[in-house]
Design a protein around this motif. Structure first.
Motif, PDB file in Angstrom:
ATOM      1  N   SER A 146       0.836  -1.188   0.000  1.00  0.00           N
ATOM      2  CA  SER A 146       0.000   0.000   0.000  1.00  0.00           C
ATOM      3  C   SER A 146       0.880   1.250   0.000  1.00  0.00           C
ATOM      4  O   SER A 146       2.005   1.241   0.489  1.00  0.00           O
ATOM      5  CB  SER A 146      -0.928  -0.004   1.209  1.00  0.00           C
ATOM      6  N   GLU A 147       0.318   2.305  -0.533  1.00  0.00           N
ATOM      7  CA  GLU A 147       1.065   3.549  -0.685  1.00  0.00           C
ATOM      8  C   GLU A 147       1.305   4.216   0.670  1.00  0.00           C
ATOM      9  O   GLU A 147       0.429   4.198   1.539  1.00  0.00           O
ATOM     10  CB  GLU A 147       0.259   4.482  -1.596  1.00  0.00           C
ATOM     11  N   THR A 148       2.474   4.810   0.830  1.00  0.00           N
ATOM     12  CA  THR A 148       2.772   5.540   2.070  1.00  0.00           C
ATOM     13  C   THR A 148       2.923   7.025   1.754  1.00  0.00           C
ATOM     14  O   THR A 148       2.930   7.443   0.594  1.00  0.00           O
ATOM     15  CB  THR A 148       4.084   5.046   2.717  1.00  0.00           C
TER      16      THR A 148
ATOM     17  N   VAL B  80       7.158   4.191   8.962  1.00  0.00           N
ATOM     18  CA  VAL B  80       6.747   4.351   7.558  1.00  0.00           C
ATOM     19  C   VAL B  80       7.254   3.136   6.776  1.00  0.00           C
ATOM     20  O   VAL B  80       8.468   2.867   6.737  1.00  0.00           O
ATOM     21  CB  VAL B  80       7.296   5.657   6.960  1.00  0.00           C
ATOM     22  N   TYR B  81       6.312   2.433   6.148  1.00  0.00           N
ATOM     23  CA  TYR B  81       6.646   1.166   5.494  1.00  0.00           C
ATOM     24  C   TYR B  81       7.015   1.358   4.029  1.00  0.00           C
ATOM     25  O   TYR B  81       6.371   0.837   3.114  1.00  0.00           O
ATOM     26  CB  TYR B  81       5.522   0.151   5.748  1.00  0.00           C
ATOM     27  N   HIS B  82       8.086   2.122   3.869  1.00  0.00           N
ATOM     28  CA  HIS B  82       8.772   2.362   2.594  1.00  0.00           C
ATOM     29  C   HIS B  82      10.216   2.568   3.037  1.00  0.00           C
ATOM     30  O   HIS B  82      10.501   3.560   3.725  1.00  0.00           O
ATOM     31  CB  HIS B  82       8.188   3.613   1.917  1.00  0.00           C
TER      32      HIS B  82
ATOM     33  N   ALA C 100       8.678  -2.188   1.195  1.00  0.00           N
ATOM     34  CA  ALA C 100       8.084  -1.934   2.509  1.00  0.00           C
ATOM     35  C   ALA C 100       9.099  -1.989   3.645  1.00  0.00           C
ATOM     36  O   ALA C 100       9.139  -1.089   4.502  1.00  0.00           O
ATOM     37  CB  ALA C 100       6.948  -2.921   2.762  1.00  0.00           C
TER      38      ALA C 100
END
Ligand code: 5GP
Length: 116
Positions: A2-4, A96-98, A48
């Protein structure tokens, strides 16, 4: 994945204080700095966590570290030193999962970082 918020920064949909950009990555000031200099270096490709880095990302991840060293040199902090660190998942303190490299500098940094 999913987008962060970092995808929005990459796409310039929300502002950030960008200090470096190339085809593969972006570096910008952390919104909540933990040291006099606190930058985030992120790949434009969304990954991620460290656990999601694939074999094909080998050069890309190396590029993040080379970029950290280049920025440190450009800022004149390479000799005094800095910390380049990537948090992973809950126990690593990732929010933040990026994936992103934190580049922290400008003071003597504490170690070990075991505070909760
Ligand atoms: P993590 O805890 O995932 O390793 O680090 C995430 C970092 O992103 C934190 O240091 C946090 O302050 C920073 N951050 C979160 N949202 C934003 C934002 O919208 N803009 C900027 N510049 N930094 C952000």
């Amino acid at each position: 994945m999913s987008e962060t918020i970092f995808t929005k920064i990459i796409n310039k949909e929300i502002p950030a204080d960008i200090v470096y950009e190339d085809d593969l990555c972006l570096a910008f000031k952390d919104i909540n700095p933990q040291a006099p200099i606190h930058l985030l270096i992120i790949p434009k490709k969304p990954i991620a966590t460290i656990n999601d880095i694939a074999e094909e990302d080998r050069e890309l991840v190396g590029h993040l570290f080379l970029t950290a060293a280049k920025i440190a040199k450009d800022l004149g902090i390479a000799e005094d030193g800095y910390r380049a660190v990537m948090n992973c998942n809950k126990n690593g303190g990732q929010e933040v999962y990026h994936i992103h490299l934190h580049l922290l500098a400008g003071q003597r940094l504490g170690w070990p970082p075991f505070a909760s």
